[in-house]
Design a protein around this motif. Structure first.
Motif, PDB file in Angstrom:
ATOM      1  N   GLU A 184      37.799  41.915  36.366  1.00  0.00           N
ATOM      2  CA  GLU A 184      38.574  41.945  37.608  1.00  0.00           C
ATOM      3  C   GLU A 184      39.958  41.320  37.425  1.00  0.00           C
ATOM      4  OE1 GLU A 184      38.005  43.581  40.298  1.00  0.00           O
ATOM      5  OE2 GLU A 184      35.992  44.186  39.671  1.00  0.00           O
TER       6      GLU A 184
ATOM      7  N   HIS B  41      43.445  43.421  37.742  1.00  0.00           N
ATOM      8  CA  HIS B  41      44.466  42.998  38.699  1.00  0.00           C
ATOM      9  C   HIS B  41      45.805  42.752  37.996  1.00  0.00           C
ATOM     10  CE1 HIS B  41      46.031  41.476  42.463  1.00  0.00           C
ATOM     11  NE2 HIS B  41      46.679  40.610  41.710  1.00  0.00           N
TER      12      HIS B  41
ATOM     13  N   SER C 181      36.219  37.212  45.287  1.00  0.00           N
ATOM     14  CA  SER C 181      37.633  37.577  45.387  1.00  0.00           C
ATOM     15  C   SER C 181      38.526  36.342  45.485  1.00  0.00           C
ATOM     16  CB  SER C 181      37.868  38.509  46.576  1.00  0.00           C
ATOM     17  OG  SER C 181      37.562  37.855  47.788  1.00  0.00           O
TER      18      SER C 181
END
Length: 183
Positions: A8, A12, A132
């Motif tokens: 992740e 990103h 997140s």
């Protein structure tokens, strides 16, 4: 296919930099090494505290990058701190995570350029909302421009997240000083 915290972070950063991850090798490596340590800590495999990193349960995992990191941690007589391990593991983890994302079709390299782009047709699971905030804190620790909104620490956040994010920020700062000062 589910993605790890390191995946992740890499995805990103690829999106935030326009794929120019090679321009940010040091910061990206520190962020990814920190993400792998956090994945291991959240899985109960290692314990991360300020200035201390201990192995809780060695053994194989589903992720080859996490397996390699855990194997390297277990092979050392002295555990060391999260900062030491982030600096030591950053180049290895960066290359393995990016290669894994290219192999899975989530990123693709651009010929003749030092860039990797998000694959436009790649489908992946959305980020777990519980993680997140952790991704955002890791990104902020490595490079403030990469972080989306919501990087503040939560009251219920594990101690490992705070310790690893501080270690990532410390490693990036130390590496920057070495580059600027030459020692």
């Amino acid at each position: 296919m589910s993605t790890s915290l390191a995946d992740e972070v890499a995805l990103h950063v690829a999106a935030a930099t326009g794929g120019r991850t090679a321009s940010w090798r040091m910061e990206l490596g520190c962020a990814l090494a920190g993400a792998v340590l956090l994945d291991l800590a959240l899985a109960g495999r290692v314990v991360v505290r300020p200035g201390q990193l201990l192995i809780n349960r060695p053994g194989p995992l589903e992720d080859p990058v996490q397996d390699e990191v855990l194997r390297r941690l277990a092979a050392r007589w002295r555990a060391g701190s999260a900062e030491e391990w982030i600096e030591r593991l950053a180049p290895l983890v960066r290359d393995r995570v990016l290669d894994g994302l290219v192999a899975r079709g989530l990123l693709f390299p651009e010929p003749g350029r030092w860039t990797v782009r998000l694959h436009p047709g790649a489908e992946r699971e959305p980020v777990d909302p519980a993680l997140s905030g952790t991704v955002a804190r890791l990104l902020y620790a490595a490079h403030r421009r990469w972080a989306p909104a919501g990087r503040a620490a939560r009251a219920d956040e594990p101690e490992a997240v705070t310790a690893v994010c501080a270690a990532v920020a410390s490693c990036v700062l130390a590496a920057t000083r070495r580059l600027i000062c030459g020692y």
